[in-house]
Design a protein around this motif. Sequence first.
Motif, PDB file in Angstrom:
ATOM      1  N   SER A   3       0.557  -0.972   0.068  1.00 11.14           N
ATOM      2  CA  SER A   3       0.153   0.001   0.193  1.00 11.14           C
ATOM      3  C   SER A   3       1.140   1.282   0.331  1.00 11.14           C
ATOM      4  CB  SER A   3      -1.148  -0.123   1.144  1.00 11.14           C
ATOM      5  OG  SER A   3       0.335  -0.104   2.586  1.00 11.14           O
TER       6      SER A   3
ATOM      7  N   THR B 263      -4.626  -6.350  -2.034  1.00  8.57           N
ATOM      8  CA  THR B 263      -4.116  -5.373  -0.994  1.00  8.57           C
ATOM      9  C   THR B 263      -3.533  -5.952   0.195  1.00  8.57           C
ATOM     10  OG1 THR B 263      -6.269  -5.487   0.116  1.00  8.57           O
ATOM     11  CG2 THR B 263      -5.354  -4.355  -1.750  1.00  8.57           C
TER      12      THR B 263
ATOM     13  N   GLU C 153      -5.160  -6.077   3.102  1.00 10.86           N
ATOM     14  CA  GLU C 153      -5.924  -6.667   3.993  1.00 10.86           C
ATOM     15  C   GLU C 153      -6.041  -7.483   3.267  1.00 10.86           C
ATOM     16  OE1 GLU C 153      -5.228  -2.805   3.962  1.00 10.86           O
ATOM     17  OE2 GLU C 153      -5.723  -3.054   2.850  1.00 10.86           O
TER      18      GLU C 153
ATOM     19  N   GLU D 109      -7.466  -7.566  -0.228  1.00 12.47           N
ATOM     20  CA  GLU D 109      -8.844  -7.568  -0.980  1.00 12.47           C
ATOM     21  C   GLU D 109      -8.060  -7.334  -2.388  1.00 12.47           C
ATOM     22  OE1 GLU D 109     -10.324  -4.152  -0.220  1.00 12.47           O
ATOM     23  OE2 GLU D 109     -10.795  -4.410   2.240  1.00 12.47           O
TER      24      GLU D 109
ATOM     25  N   ILE E  93      -7.608  -7.078  -6.707  1.00 13.01           N
ATOM     26  CA  ILE E  93      -7.341  -5.646  -7.111  1.00 13.01           C
ATOM     27  C   ILE E  93      -7.202  -6.229  -8.577  1.00 13.01           C
ATOM     28  CG2 ILE E  93      -6.421  -4.336  -4.918  1.00 13.01           C
ATOM     29  CD1 ILE E  93      -3.790  -4.504  -5.909  1.00 13.01           C
TER      30      ILE E  93
ATOM     31  N   ARG F 225       5.901   0.634  -4.993  1.00 12.31           N
ATOM     32  CA  ARG F 225       5.041  -0.144  -4.926  1.00 12.31           C
ATOM     33  C   ARG F 225       4.621  -1.773  -6.184  1.00 12.31           C
ATOM     34  NH1 ARG F 225      -0.788   1.665  -4.772  1.00 12.31           N
ATOM     35  NH2 ARG F 225      -1.039  -0.188  -4.220  1.00 12.31           N
TER      36      ARG F 225
ATOM     37  N   THR G  61       5.886  -5.589  -5.284  1.00 10.51           N
ATOM     38  CA  THR G  61       5.130  -6.326  -6.022  1.00 10.51           C
ATOM     39  C   THR G  61       5.998  -7.821  -6.141  1.00 10.51           C
ATOM     40  OG1 THR G  61       3.569  -4.667  -5.958  1.00 10.51           O
ATOM     41  CG2 THR G  61       3.800  -6.661  -7.137  1.00 10.51           C
TER      42      THR G  61
END
Length: 134
Positions: free
Chosen positions: A22, A66, A68, A70, A72, A116, A120
Motif C-alpha cells: 500500500s 491489498t 487487507e 482484497e 485488486i 509499490r 510487488t
Amino acid sequence: MELCEVCEPNGRCASRTVIVPSVEMVRDPHLRLRHQNYIVDLGLSYHRLPDVPVDAMRDYYGTYLTPELEIIPTPGIGCLLSDGIEWWFRENFGRGKWRDVSDVPSLRREATGRWRVIGTAINIFEGGYACPGR
C-alpha cells in the motif's frame, strides 16, 4: 485446479496470490531500505533494473491482493516506463546498498507507484503466500 479445504472458502489458492504494498507501506523508510537492498543484491546494472519488476509482473500468473487481502486488478507498470526512469534507478540502486534508514531519501510523490511495483515484484520473487493447506 482443485482447492484445498483452507483455500476453498476464499475461492482462490493462497499459493497463487501476492500482496501489492500500500501507499502507507512504501512511506515507511524501513520497507524502502529492505527493498533497495534486495534489488541491489540482484547484482544487475541499473540499466537493466527497470525490466526486472516489469518482467516479473508480466510473467506472474495469479491474483494481486491489498494488504487487507482484497483482490485488486493488475498494478500498472506505467510508472516504470516514464522518461528518466533509468536515472531514478541509478540514483536509488546504482550506488550500492543503503546502510540504514538515515540513507533512505524522502519519498517523492512520483516515486510512490515505483516503490509499490518494486515491492510487488519482490513479493512475486519471494513466492507470494504459501498455501497453508499444502
